[in-house]
Structure formats: structure tokens, C-alpha cells
Design a protein around this motif. Structure first.
Motif, PDB file in Angstrom:
ATOM      1  N   PRO A 304      -8.309   8.516 -25.409  1.00  0.00           N
ATOM      2  CA  PRO A 304      -9.857   8.039 -25.176  1.00  0.00           C
ATOM      3  C   PRO A 304      -9.756   7.055 -24.018  1.00  0.00           C
ATOM      4  O   PRO A 304      -8.682   6.370 -23.473  1.00  0.00           O
ATOM      5  CB  PRO A 304     -10.000   7.433 -26.484  1.00  0.00           C
ATOM      6  CG  PRO A 304      -8.844   7.182 -27.425  1.00  0.00           C
ATOM      7  CD  PRO A 304      -7.811   8.281 -26.855  1.00  0.00           C
ATOM      8  N   LEU A 305     -10.958   6.626 -23.559  1.00  0.00           N
ATOM      9  CA  LEU A 305     -11.117   5.381 -22.500  1.00  0.00           C
ATOM     10  C   LEU A 305     -10.302   4.257 -22.834  1.00  0.00           C
ATOM     11  O   LEU A 305      -9.777   3.705 -22.091  1.00  0.00           O
ATOM     12  CB  LEU A 305     -12.522   5.386 -22.357  1.00  0.00           C
ATOM     13  CG  LEU A 305     -12.931   4.507 -21.216  1.00  0.00           C
ATOM     14  CD1 LEU A 305     -12.294   4.798 -19.814  1.00  0.00           C
ATOM     15  CD2 LEU A 305     -14.281   4.136 -20.914  1.00  0.00           C
ATOM     16  N   VAL A 306     -10.335   3.874 -24.240  1.00  0.00           N
ATOM     17  CA  VAL A 306      -9.791   2.791 -24.758  1.00  0.00           C
ATOM     18  C   VAL A 306      -8.408   3.374 -25.239  1.00  0.00           C
ATOM     19  O   VAL A 306      -8.624   4.126 -26.077  1.00  0.00           O
ATOM     20  CB  VAL A 306     -10.289   2.042 -25.912  1.00  0.00           C
ATOM     21  CG1 VAL A 306      -9.450   0.824 -26.384  1.00  0.00           C
ATOM     22  CG2 VAL A 306     -11.835   1.367 -25.188  1.00  0.00           C
ATOM     23  N   PRO A 307      -7.196   2.972 -24.480  1.00  0.00           N
ATOM     24  CA  PRO A 307      -6.076   3.962 -24.786  1.00  0.00           C
ATOM     25  C   PRO A 307      -5.729   3.491 -26.322  1.00  0.00           C
ATOM     26  O   PRO A 307      -5.861   2.546 -27.045  1.00  0.00           O
ATOM     27  CB  PRO A 307      -5.059   3.305 -23.855  1.00  0.00           C
ATOM     28  CG  PRO A 307      -5.742   2.849 -22.876  1.00  0.00           C
ATOM     29  CD  PRO A 307      -7.242   2.502 -23.301  1.00  0.00           C
ATOM     30  N   THR A 312      -5.439  -0.603 -32.186  1.00  0.00           N
ATOM     31  CA  THR A 312      -5.240  -1.473 -33.644  1.00  0.00           C
ATOM     32  C   THR A 312      -5.560  -3.315 -33.314  1.00  0.00           C
ATOM     33  O   THR A 312      -5.924  -3.834 -33.750  1.00  0.00           O
ATOM     34  CB  THR A 312      -3.824  -1.568 -33.882  1.00  0.00           C
ATOM     35  OG1 THR A 312      -3.758  -0.020 -34.302  1.00  0.00           O
ATOM     36  CG2 THR A 312      -3.589  -2.223 -35.159  1.00  0.00           C
ATOM     37  N   ASP A 313      -5.001  -3.400 -31.969  1.00  0.00           N
ATOM     38  CA  ASP A 313      -5.214  -4.842 -31.474  1.00  0.00           C
ATOM     39  C   ASP A 313      -6.791  -4.906 -31.078  1.00  0.00           C
ATOM     40  O   ASP A 313      -7.090  -6.388 -31.814  1.00  0.00           O
ATOM     41  CB  ASP A 313      -4.569  -5.110 -30.218  1.00  0.00           C
ATOM     42  CG  ASP A 313      -3.158  -5.147 -30.171  1.00  0.00           C
ATOM     43  OD1 ASP A 313      -2.501  -5.491 -31.371  1.00  0.00           O
ATOM     44  OD2 ASP A 313      -2.279  -4.815 -29.208  1.00  0.00           O
ATOM     45  N   ILE A 314      -7.582  -4.305 -30.952  1.00  0.00           N
ATOM     46  CA  ILE A 314      -8.784  -4.370 -30.785  1.00  0.00           C
ATOM     47  C   ILE A 314      -9.768  -4.591 -32.061  1.00  0.00           C
ATOM     48  O   ILE A 314     -10.329  -5.395 -32.400  1.00  0.00           O
ATOM     49  CB  ILE A 314      -9.391  -3.438 -29.727  1.00  0.00           C
ATOM     50  CG1 ILE A 314      -9.120  -3.452 -28.323  1.00  0.00           C
ATOM     51  CG2 ILE A 314     -11.278  -3.294 -29.960  1.00  0.00           C
ATOM     52  CD1 ILE A 314      -9.923  -2.361 -27.485  1.00  0.00           C
ATOM     53  N   VAL A 315      -9.374  -3.778 -32.992  1.00  0.00           N
ATOM     54  CA  VAL A 315      -9.702  -3.783 -34.170  1.00  0.00           C
ATOM     55  C   VAL A 315      -9.814  -5.110 -34.999  1.00  0.00           C
ATOM     56  O   VAL A 315     -10.538  -5.715 -35.563  1.00  0.00           O
ATOM     57  CB  VAL A 315      -9.341  -2.778 -35.199  1.00  0.00           C
ATOM     58  CG1 VAL A 315      -9.500  -2.872 -36.759  1.00  0.00           C
ATOM     59  CG2 VAL A 315      -9.999  -1.291 -34.941  1.00  0.00           C
ATOM     60  N   GLU A 316      -8.123  -5.601 -34.779  1.00  0.00           N
ATOM     61  CA  GLU A 316      -7.724  -7.062 -35.441  1.00  0.00           C
ATOM     62  C   GLU A 316      -8.599  -7.968 -34.705  1.00  0.00           C
ATOM     63  O   GLU A 316      -8.746  -8.821 -35.319  1.00  0.00           O
ATOM     64  CB  GLU A 316      -6.459  -6.999 -35.116  1.00  0.00           C
ATOM     65  CG  GLU A 316      -5.338  -6.159 -35.888  1.00  0.00           C
ATOM     66  CD  GLU A 316      -5.704  -6.197 -37.417  1.00  0.00           C
ATOM     67  OE1 GLU A 316      -5.997  -7.486 -38.074  1.00  0.00           O
ATOM     68  OE2 GLU A 316      -5.973  -4.990 -38.331  1.00  0.00           O
ATOM     69  N   THR A 317      -8.735  -7.764 -33.491  1.00  0.00           N
ATOM     70  CA  THR A 317      -9.488  -8.866 -32.609  1.00  0.00           C
ATOM     71  C   THR A 317     -10.986  -9.032 -33.122  1.00  0.00           C
ATOM     72  O   THR A 317     -11.700 -10.097 -33.623  1.00  0.00           O
ATOM     73  CB  THR A 317      -9.753  -8.606 -31.202  1.00  0.00           C
ATOM     74  OG1 THR A 317      -8.400  -8.427 -30.671  1.00  0.00           O
ATOM     75  CG2 THR A 317     -10.355  -9.533 -30.395  1.00  0.00           C
ATOM     76  N   VAL A 318     -11.525  -7.988 -33.332  1.00  0.00           N
ATOM     77  CA  VAL A 318     -13.046  -7.898 -33.831  1.00  0.00           C
ATOM     78  C   VAL A 318     -13.201  -8.282 -35.264  1.00  0.00           C
ATOM     79  O   VAL A 318     -14.232  -9.251 -35.508  1.00  0.00           O
ATOM     80  CB  VAL A 318     -13.454  -6.484 -33.959  1.00  0.00           C
ATOM     81  CG1 VAL A 318     -14.890  -6.315 -34.863  1.00  0.00           C
ATOM     82  CG2 VAL A 318     -13.709  -5.828 -32.511  1.00  0.00           C
ATOM     83  N   LYS A 326     -12.050 -14.886 -30.539  1.00  0.00           N
ATOM     84  CA  LYS A 326     -12.078 -13.348 -30.559  1.00  0.00           C
ATOM     85  C   LYS A 326     -12.632 -12.918 -29.219  1.00  0.00           C
ATOM     86  O   LYS A 326     -12.107 -11.700 -28.656  1.00  0.00           O
ATOM     87  CB  LYS A 326     -13.448 -13.025 -31.475  1.00  0.00           C
ATOM     88  CG  LYS A 326     -13.649 -11.588 -31.548  1.00  0.00           C
ATOM     89  CD  LYS A 326     -15.010 -11.209 -32.434  1.00  0.00           C
ATOM     90  CE  LYS A 326     -15.012 -11.850 -33.766  1.00  0.00           C
ATOM     91  NZ  LYS A 326     -16.304 -11.465 -34.542  1.00  0.00           N
ATOM     92  N   VAL A 327     -13.581 -13.452 -28.388  1.00  0.00           N
ATOM     93  CA  VAL A 327     -13.847 -13.009 -26.865  1.00  0.00           C
ATOM     94  C   VAL A 327     -12.715 -13.247 -26.222  1.00  0.00           C
ATOM     95  O   VAL A 327     -12.542 -12.235 -25.210  1.00  0.00           O
ATOM     96  CB  VAL A 327     -15.095 -13.856 -26.571  1.00  0.00           C
ATOM     97  CG1 VAL A 327     -15.581 -13.413 -25.040  1.00  0.00           C
ATOM     98  CG2 VAL A 327     -16.270 -13.615 -27.648  1.00  0.00           C
ATOM     99  N   ASP A 328     -12.077 -14.357 -26.249  1.00  0.00           N
ATOM    100  CA  ASP A 328     -10.945 -14.630 -25.538  1.00  0.00           C
ATOM    101  C   ASP A 328      -9.822 -13.429 -25.310  1.00  0.00           C
ATOM    102  O   ASP A 328      -9.294 -12.842 -24.522  1.00  0.00           O
ATOM    103  CB  ASP A 328     -10.163 -15.958 -25.754  1.00  0.00           C
ATOM    104  CG  ASP A 328     -11.285 -17.039 -24.795  1.00  0.00           C
ATOM    105  OD1 ASP A 328     -11.671 -17.002 -23.996  1.00  0.00           O
ATOM    106  OD2 ASP A 328     -11.086 -18.183 -25.608  1.00  0.00           O
ATOM    107  N   LEU A 333      -7.441  -7.984 -23.548  1.00  0.00           N
ATOM    108  CA  LEU A 333      -6.890  -6.680 -24.049  1.00  0.00           C
ATOM    109  C   LEU A 333      -7.480  -5.842 -22.891  1.00  0.00           C
ATOM    110  O   LEU A 333      -6.955  -4.919 -22.383  1.00  0.00           O
ATOM    111  CB  LEU A 333      -7.247  -6.558 -25.308  1.00  0.00           C
ATOM    112  CG  LEU A 333      -6.488  -7.122 -26.632  1.00  0.00           C
ATOM    113  CD1 LEU A 333      -7.398  -6.644 -27.965  1.00  0.00           C
ATOM    114  CD2 LEU A 333      -5.286  -6.520 -26.577  1.00  0.00           C
ATOM    115  N   VAL A 334      -8.837  -6.070 -22.527  1.00  0.00           N
ATOM    116  CA  VAL A 334      -9.505  -5.242 -21.641  1.00  0.00           C
ATOM    117  C   VAL A 334      -8.833  -5.353 -20.213  1.00  0.00           C
ATOM    118  O   VAL A 334      -8.541  -4.502 -19.429  1.00  0.00           O
ATOM    119  CB  VAL A 334     -10.837  -5.658 -21.606  1.00  0.00           C
ATOM    120  CG1 VAL A 334     -11.598  -4.907 -20.409  1.00  0.00           C
ATOM    121  CG2 VAL A 334     -11.504  -5.258 -22.912  1.00  0.00           C
ATOM    122  N   LEU A 335      -8.359  -6.585 -19.891  1.00  0.00           N
ATOM    123  CA  LEU A 335      -7.894  -6.880 -18.513  1.00  0.00           C
ATOM    124  C   LEU A 335      -6.401  -6.125 -18.499  1.00  0.00           C
ATOM    125  O   LEU A 335      -5.934  -5.796 -17.225  1.00  0.00           O
ATOM    126  CB  LEU A 335      -7.832  -8.344 -18.339  1.00  0.00           C
ATOM    127  CG  LEU A 335      -9.077  -9.328 -17.944  1.00  0.00           C
ATOM    128  CD1 LEU A 335      -8.594 -10.682 -17.626  1.00  0.00           C
ATOM    129  CD2 LEU A 335      -9.569  -8.636 -16.501  1.00  0.00           C
TER     130      LEU A 335
END
Length: 415
Positions: A304-307, A312-318, A326-328, A333-335
Motif C-alpha cells: 500500500p501507499l503507506v508501506p 503498526t507505528d502509525i496505529v500506535e501513534t494515533v 501525536k502529530v510530531d 513517520l511520514v518524512l
């Protein structure tokens, strides 16, 4: 039914009628590896895709064959053999992405037949997977793939019928010597011709330069597609978003309403086989066809576009409670994503921000877009049974990226 592994020699005699031919399947002194109840569907025959049609099947793994038996409705507990799959040269891998069911793996034969097998019990399906893979590995060691090329050709026209899987050496011994020698000569001749044909085939690059083979867009890995197009955002993504921004931003339910699937598939075929694409053509007048094709493009990405590694890291961030932290973390992660993934995500989110600006007309709120694009842009590599829970966090991740777009992709502080 009991799912057991019997380490013994058995003699199985099956008789059935398929396409008006009486076939007898006889296996002598074959070791029964495993037998049990699984859900099965055939999804391809000779490389041609088939519609999924799940049904319970009594599966028997014996010798070099996997046998599927139909359960009798009149006499529960009885079954009759339906088809047989030769495991020589077969491929096996997990394929949860091909079905809404959990615990799914795909079996592909050398003749291009593909089956999905499934069980609700995690340990049971893993045991089946490991056992079948062990048999395939053993057969590969005993009979390298080039030894079954002729066998594959011989079976290509009758892939559904049970083959006579008796011991090949015993069968040859029963033939007259002249017949056996003739068969061996024919085998060598066909094998030699196949090798020559393979060696003479032109390289892929030459076929592409002549226009005989065109690179696919749908189903191509994002980094390969971007490298081929010499851009970090796929051309098709740009064309679709430009069309939407020209004539679809105020359309009610844009991206939420489904387009005509047949027309979407027609557009998909055109994109894969034609270089020139005009989305302003009257054939693509329905803007929902274009948005449907764009969503399909993202869903068909092998990764997917988000590899996968970021999911898992994005889910934990949310899940984090402090908004600033959270935003930082989400920005970091996106960068750190590969350039094609980062730039395409930025491009798509900037486009979706423009869609949100017309929410009074199109009724697409941040939450609505999150629901549509959460599972489209990101998904776990393996479904661990938490699909509903994951979907909530996928949606929230997209909502957060849209809400904090300027900070995540720019220099402005979080709101």
C-alpha cells in the motif's frame, strides 16, 4: 471430521464421472500425509481468472497429490473425490489480501491453476500450510522442475480430471520395451525443444522497446512505476485528481459514491495498454468512474501507499493521547517514508484538502474521507483478526494527516 496425519501405507480406489468420462483414481503404497476439512475455492484455471465460489471440501494430501473431495449432502460424513492437484513445481503463500476471510493461503500449480484454502482455526491452517510446503520442497528436491515440464504439457488440457498418479516407474515397467524407449525418446526431444525455445526468447526489454509488451500501471509496485515514469507521483494519479478538480469537486458524495464497475474495469484495461489517455472523453463522463479507478489503483498496489513497515507505528501513534506528541511523531513517520510514497501521499492529501473545501456542496467531511481512504491507503501486511479495530485507526490516521497537513508536510506548527 478428525484432522489426522497417518504415517502408514494405504490403498485408495475412487471412481467418479467427470464430463461423461469414467475415471478411476488408483494409488498404491502411497503415504497419507494429512486429511481434513477445509474451505476451498478455485480462482484460476490455466492462468484464466475465475469467480470465487467457496465451499467446504474434504482434503487429502497423499504422495505428490492434493485431492479435493465433495461432501455428500444425502449422506453426511461421506465424500467423493472431485479433483486432484499435482504438487510438483507448485507454489504456496499466504494470501489474506485475496479474501475477506481470515487464514487464507493460495496454491498455484505449474499449469496455472490457483486455489485458495482456508480455515477459521489458526493452528489448523498453519499445520496444513507447513505440511503442504514440506511436500512441495521434498518433491522439488526429488524431481526438479525441468523433469515435470512434459508432464505439465500433458495435463494442460485436462486439469480438472484426476490423473493416474501411480508410480511412474512401475507403469513404464509394464510397457513393452519398444514403447518405453519411444516414450523416453519423445520426452528428450520435447525437453530439448523447450530448452531451445526458452534460450531463444528475446529479453523483456527488447519486447518492451518493440511495443509487444507494455508495462502495467495497475498492480505495479509504486517505486518501479515512479522510476519508469521518472517522477515520484504516478502519472495516472495526477490525471485522475486533475479531472476531479476540473469537474468533480462539487459532486455530491465524490469518492464515496461508487462508479460503474464495468466502466472502471474498461478504464483500468486502457490505462494498462494505452499510452494516451484523455479523461475528458465522453466515455469517462461519470466522475465516479474516475474516482473509482483511482481508488482501485491504490488498492491494487502490491504494497500500500503507506508501506507495511509503517502500519503498526502509525496505529500506535494515533492511539497517543497528547495531540502535540501525536502529530510530531506522525510527521517523523511520514518524512521517513520512501520518496515515491511520501510524495504521492502528500499529493493525494493536498488534493483531498481541496475536496474538503467544497464540503458544503459535496458533503464530504474529514471523517467521510477518512472512512473512504483509510483502508485504501494503508493496511496491515497480515490480517490478525482485528480488521474492525484497525479500520478505526486507519481512518483516524488519514483524518489526522488531513487536519495537520500543513505541519506534517510543511513548516507550520500543529493546530
Amino acid at each position: 471430521f478428525l484432522n489426522v496425519k497417518l504415517n502408514l501405507s494405504v490403498r485408495l480406489n475412487f471412481s467418479l464421472k467427470i464430463e461423461d468420462f469414467e475415471l478411476t483414481f488408483l494409488m498404491r503404497s502411497q503415504e497419507l500425509e494429512k486429511a481434513g476439512l477445509l474451505n476451498k475455492t478455485k480462482i484460476a484455471e490455466g492462468g484464466r481468472k475465475l469467480r470465487k465460489n467457496w465451499s467446504p471440501s474434504w482434503v487429502v494430501l497423499v504422495g505428490n497429490s492434493l485431492i479435493f473431495c465433495v461432501l455428500s449432502k444425502q449422506k453426511p460424513g461421506n465424500s467423493r473425490p472431485e479433483s486432484s492437484v499435482d504438487l510438483r513445481g507448485a507454489q504456496l503463500h499466504w494470501a489474506n489480501e485475496l479474501s475477506s476471510k481470515k487464514n487464507v493461503f493460495k496454491l498455484r500449480t505449474v499449469t496455472g491453476n490457483e486455489f485458495l484454502l482456508q480455515s477459521e482455526t489458526d493452528s489448523l491452517i498453519k499445520e496444513w500450510y507447513d505440511t503442504i510446503q514440506n511436500v512441495i520442497d521434498r518433491l522439488d528436491r526429488e524431481n526438479p522442475l525441468d523433469n515435470v515440464l512434459l508432464y505439465s504439457l500433458r495435463r494442460a488440457g485436462s486439469v480438472e480430471m484426476l490423473d493416474h498418479s501411480g508410480d511412474e516407474d512401475e507403469r513404464r515397467k509394464s510397457l513393452p520395451r519398444s514403447t518405453s524407449n519411444l516414450e523416453n525418446t519423445e520426452r528428450k526431444r520435447v525437453k530439448t525443444r523447450l530448452k531451445k525455445l526458452i534460450l531463444k526468447r528475446p529479453p523483456l526489454q527488447a519486447l518492451q522497446e518493440k511495443g509487444l509488451i507494455k508495462d502495467q500501471v495497475f498492480g505495479c509496485r509504486l517505486e518501479m512505476l515512479c522510476e519508469r515514469e521518472k517522477n515520484t507521483v504516478p502519472r495516472f494519479v495526477r490525471l485522475c485528481t486533475e479531472a476531479v478538480e476540473r469537474r468533480g469537486l462539487d459532486t455530491d458524495g465524490i469518492y464515496r459514491v461508487s462508479g460503474n464497475l464495468a466502466v472502471i474495469q474498461k478504464l483500468r484495461f486502457l490505462v494498462n495498454h494505452e499510452e494516451k489517455l484523455n479523461l475528458d472523453d465522453s466515455e469517462w463522463e461519470d466522475i465516479h468512474v474516475i474516482t473509482g479507478a483511482l481508488k482501485l489503483f491504490f488498492r491494487e498496489l502490491p504494497e500500500p501507499l503507506v508501506p507495511y513497515g509503517f502500519f503498526t507505528d502509525i496505529v500506535e501513534t494515533v492511539k497517543m493521547t497528547d495531540h502535540m506528541d501525536k502529530v510530531d511523531r506522525l510527521k517523523c513517520l511520514v518524512l521517513s517514508m520512501p520518496p515515491p510514497n511520501h510524495d504521492t501521499l502528500q499529493f493525494m492529501c493536498r488534493h483531498l484538502k481541496r475536496v474538503l473545501q467544497q464540503s458544503d456542496s459535496n458533503r464530504m467531511t474529514t471523517q467521510n474521507i477518512g472512512i473512504v481512504f483509510g483502508p485504501t491507503l494503508m493496511r496491515p501486511e497480515k490480517d490478525n483478526g482485528n480488521m474492525a479495530v484497525n479500520m478505526v485507526y486507519q481512518n483516524q490516521a488519514v483524518e489526522l494527516i488531513l487536519t495537520e497537513f500543513d505541519y506534517i508536510f510543511g513548516t507550520r506548527g500543529p493546530s
